[in-house]
Design a protein around this motif. Structure first.
Motif: not given
Length: 352
Positions: A82-91, A283-295
């Motif tokens: 795919t292109v866009g998001s994650y693989f854009d940075e690899i490319i 405040d009510d929950l802790a949230l971590i995302s995986y990929d860090d493209v737009f986080a």
């Protein structure tokens, strides 16, 4: 009448002596043989020192018009799902490294829905490649996938973000990728340090990375002694986010206050839906995302596991150029780069 491989190769040498330097695809037309067969014959003749390959063309070894073994003028193909998001940075990382070395990058796209990477590879090879960066369309549980054809490619191949099953033919190919299991461990360790004894994973099902994240979660929970939770499956990414928000709300009601979400798209869409249910991060929950493209662009900014995407692309090109230059003298490399944890505000930590 069928001719033998020896007869084909003799004919190839005859044409090259006649024309000097000739493109492989033109050579195939000249001798009336499929391009894929000619590429294999050319590879065998080059390995024997009887031909010289460069920039999609072949010549006799004493022909000084062909460029040398350094990166300049090399053509490297890159097949991504795919292109866009994650693989854009690899490319981008691969393109930057190729330009710095004087090489040219040629891109091919084989969608996640495609079942035939090989057809896409054959089309790329017609561009006259010196090497191929390959991200196969492997899904979680792809240990039985057919990989023998990768060993038969007429040019060197480096797997990108796809560690090959250890008992497959592709395990003997070079590879460069992110250690996603380590990335998950970073997230779990951080949440544990914040006092969470139970962390739930919400993860997609549609990619190899998703499988690695799930395996990393299972390993990490066991290693850290966290309370295991059933994985929340994301069956239709970006579509069933309301259902995902409901499942997370139910988990909060059961005492779980920490979540790792694969990937950024789901995590970003999730936060306003949780807010509508009276749940706010941090405040009510802790949230971590995986990929860090737009986080970092989310509200609140999401703490995220950040695989070294550009470094993966650059490292794959650099390894490919070394492989082209040194051939089998260079040992097979399996390179895994470690992700980082980018701490922001969504899990109670402040950006450093």
């Amino acid at each position: 009448m069928t001719i033998t491989a020896e007869e084909r190769r003799a004919r190839i040498l005859e044409v090259v002596r006649e024309l000097g330097t000739v493109r492989v695809i033109d050579l195939a037309d000249r001798i009336g043989t499929a391009a894929v067969t000619v590429r294999r014959d050319v590879a065998a003749l080059a390995d024997a020192g009887r031909l010289r390959r460069s920039h999609g063309a072949v010549s006799l070894p004493h022909d000084n018009s062909a460029p040398g073994p350094e990166g300049r003028d090399r053509v490297i193909g890159m097949l991504v799902p795919t292109v866009g998001s994650y693989f854009d940075e690899i490319i981008d990382g691969a393109r930057t490294a190729a330009v710095a070395a004087g090489a040219r990058l040629v891109l091919g796209i084989s969608t996640y829905e495609s079942a035939d990477d090989r057809a896409q590879v054959d089309q790329l090879l017609d561009a006259g490649l010196d090497g191929l960066l390959l991200t196969p369309n492997w899904r979680p549980g792809a240990e039985t996938v057919e990989t023998g054809w990768m060993r038969e490619l007429p040019v060197p191949a480096v797997l990108v973000e796809r560690p090959a099953p250890p008992d497959s033919a592709a395990a003997e190919l070079d590879s460069v990728g992110s250690d996603h299991r380590h990335g998950v461990l970073l997230a779990l360790r951080h949440l544990q340090a914040l006092g969470h004894e139970s962390v739930a994973l919400a993860a997609r099902l549609d990619s190899w990375t998703a499988g690695q994240v799930r395996a990393g979660y299972e390993d990490g929970v066991r290693l850290l002694g966290l309370d295991p939770r059933p994985v929340i499956d994301i069956h239709r990414p970006g579509i069933e986010t309301e259902q995902l928000a409901t499942q997370i709300t139910e988990a909060v009601g059961q005492g779980v206050r920490a979540f790792l979400v694969h990937n950024d798209q789901e995590a970003i869409q999730l936060t306003p839906l949780l807010r509508a249910r009276g749940l706010r991060a941090p405040d009510d929950l802790a949230l971590i995302s995986y990929d860090d493209v737009f986080a970092a662009l989310a509200s609140p900014p999401l703490t995220a596991v950040s695989p070294p995407k550009r470094a993966v692309g650059a490292g794959a090109v650099e390894l490919m150029l070394r492989r082209i230059e040194h051939g089998t003298e260079l040992p097979v490399h399996h390179v895994q780069l470690l992700p980082e944890l980018m701490v922001r505000t969504s899990c109670g930590g402040a950006a450093d």
